[in-house]
Design a protein around this motif. Structure first.
Motif, PDB file in Angstrom:
ATOM      1  N   LEU A  39       0.843  -1.200   0.000  1.00 41.20           N
ATOM      2  CA  LEU A  39       0.000   0.000   0.000  1.00 41.20           C
ATOM      3  C   LEU A  39       0.875   1.247   0.000  1.00 41.20           C
ATOM      4  CD1 LEU A  39      -2.751  -0.954   2.620  1.00 41.20           C
ATOM      5  CD2 LEU A  39      -3.012  -0.736   0.135  1.00 41.20           C
ATOM      6  N   GLU A  41       1.674   5.216   1.116  1.00 43.15           N
ATOM      7  CA  GLU A  41       1.597   5.839   2.439  1.00 43.15           C
ATOM      8  C   GLU A  41       0.187   6.315   2.763  1.00 43.15           C
ATOM      9  OE1 GLU A  41       4.531   8.735   3.534  1.00 43.15           O
ATOM     10  OE2 GLU A  41       6.114   7.625   2.509  1.00 43.15           O
ATOM     11  N   ASN A  43      -2.514   4.934   1.636  1.00 44.73           N
ATOM     12  CA  ASN A  43      -3.401   3.770   1.496  1.00 44.73           C
ATOM     13  C   ASN A  43      -4.395   3.906   0.344  1.00 44.73           C
ATOM     14  OD1 ASN A  43      -2.096   2.558   3.611  1.00 44.73           O
ATOM     15  ND2 ASN A  43      -3.797   2.675   5.034  1.00 44.73           N
ATOM     16  N   THR A  44      -4.104   4.770  -0.605  1.00 43.31           N
ATOM     17  CA  THR A  44      -5.015   4.951  -1.735  1.00 43.31           C
ATOM     18  C   THR A  44      -4.578   4.183  -2.980  1.00 43.31           C
ATOM     19  OG1 THR A  44      -3.855   6.977  -2.388  1.00 43.31           O
ATOM     20  CG2 THR A  44      -5.795   7.226  -0.954  1.00 43.31           C
ATOM     21  N   ALA A  46      -2.730   0.395  -4.187  1.00 42.86           N
ATOM     22  CA  ALA A  46      -2.183  -0.933  -3.912  1.00 42.86           C
ATOM     23  C   ALA A  46      -1.372  -1.367  -5.125  1.00 42.86           C
ATOM     24  CB  ALA A  46      -3.302  -1.931  -3.637  1.00 42.86           C
ATOM     25  N   SER A 111     -10.009   4.878   1.099  1.00 39.81           N
ATOM     26  CA  SER A 111      -8.667   4.310   1.162  1.00 39.81           C
ATOM     27  C   SER A 111      -8.767   2.831   1.519  1.00 39.81           C
ATOM     28  CB  SER A 111      -7.807   5.049   2.181  1.00 39.81           C
ATOM     29  OG  SER A 111      -8.371   4.951   3.473  1.00 39.81           O
ATOM     30  N   GLN A 113      -7.362  -0.589   3.460  1.00 42.22           N
ATOM     31  CA  GLN A 113      -6.886  -0.863   4.809  1.00 42.22           C
ATOM     32  C   GLN A 113      -5.944  -2.060   4.747  1.00 42.22           C
ATOM     33  OE1 GLN A 113      -7.867   1.219   7.392  1.00 42.22           O
ATOM     34  NE2 GLN A 113      -8.805   2.312   5.688  1.00 42.22           N
ATOM     35  N   VAL A 114      -4.979  -2.110   5.655  1.00 43.91           N
ATOM     36  CA  VAL A 114      -4.122  -3.290   5.754  1.00 43.91           C
ATOM     37  C   VAL A 114      -5.027  -4.480   6.048  1.00 43.91           C
ATOM     38  CG1 VAL A 114      -2.323  -4.403   7.125  1.00 43.91           C
ATOM     39  CG2 VAL A 114      -2.117  -1.973   6.530  1.00 43.91           C
ATOM     40  N   LEU A 142      -3.170  -6.992   1.635  1.00 42.37           N
ATOM     41  CA  LEU A 142      -2.653  -5.633   1.499  1.00 42.37           C
ATOM     42  C   LEU A 142      -1.798  -5.337   2.725  1.00 42.37           C
ATOM     43  CD1 LEU A 142      -5.878  -3.811   0.256  1.00 42.37           C
ATOM     44  CD2 LEU A 142      -4.055  -4.849  -1.095  1.00 42.37           C
TER      45      LEU A 142
END
Length: 143
Positions: A39, A41, A43-44, A46, A111, A113-114, A142
């Motif tokens: 991801l 920084e 998170n937008t 992948a 965004s 998410q992990v 992710l």
């Protein structure tokens, strides 16, 4: 009677041309998707990576849709291959790495998410006789 023979011969030649053209068409022989995607920084974005095998002398493009469900909210990202920016990119017939950046498109301003997600990948081989595509879907982590 001669008219009928001409039609039969013409149909046979047309079928032979179609068979020849079909065998020379571009081909995606293999798509492999790595199980993890990095991801950005924010998170937008992948970054989906993997490998592809396509017929020697052809080029390829890849696109991906990354889908994630977080606490009942649907997040979707889409992309185009970084190889698409290089029209001279050629397939070698061997396994070649690719990288695709999927940017969040839904919801607007959303965004990733992990965590767990899914990816649908489409690879198109482009050759002198046409284009052929193959798709693959896979679970994705992710991070």
């Amino acid at each position: 009677m001669n008219h009928s023979r001409f039609i039969v011969k013409a149909a046979g030649m047309s079928a032979a041309l179609l068979i020849t053209a079909g065998s020379a068409m571009a081909d995606v022989e293999f798509i492999g998707v790595d199980p993890e995607a990095a991801l950005s920084e924010s998170n937008t974005v992948a970054t989906v990576t993997g490998s592809v095998v396509c017929s020697t002398g052809e080029s390829f493009t890849a696109s991906a849709a990354v889908l994630q469900n977080v606490a009942g909210s649907f997040i979707a990202g889409s992309s185009q291959s970084t190889n698409q920016d290089a029209p001279s990119f050629r397939c070698t017939g061997e396994s070649q790495a690719f990288s695709v950046n999927a940017e969040v498109v839904l919801p607007p301003g959303g965004s990733f998410q992990v965590g767990n997600a899914s990816v649908i990948l489409n690879v198109s081989a482009i050759g002198a006789q046409g284009t052929n595509s193959r798709s693959a879907s896979s679970a994705l982590r992710l991070k």
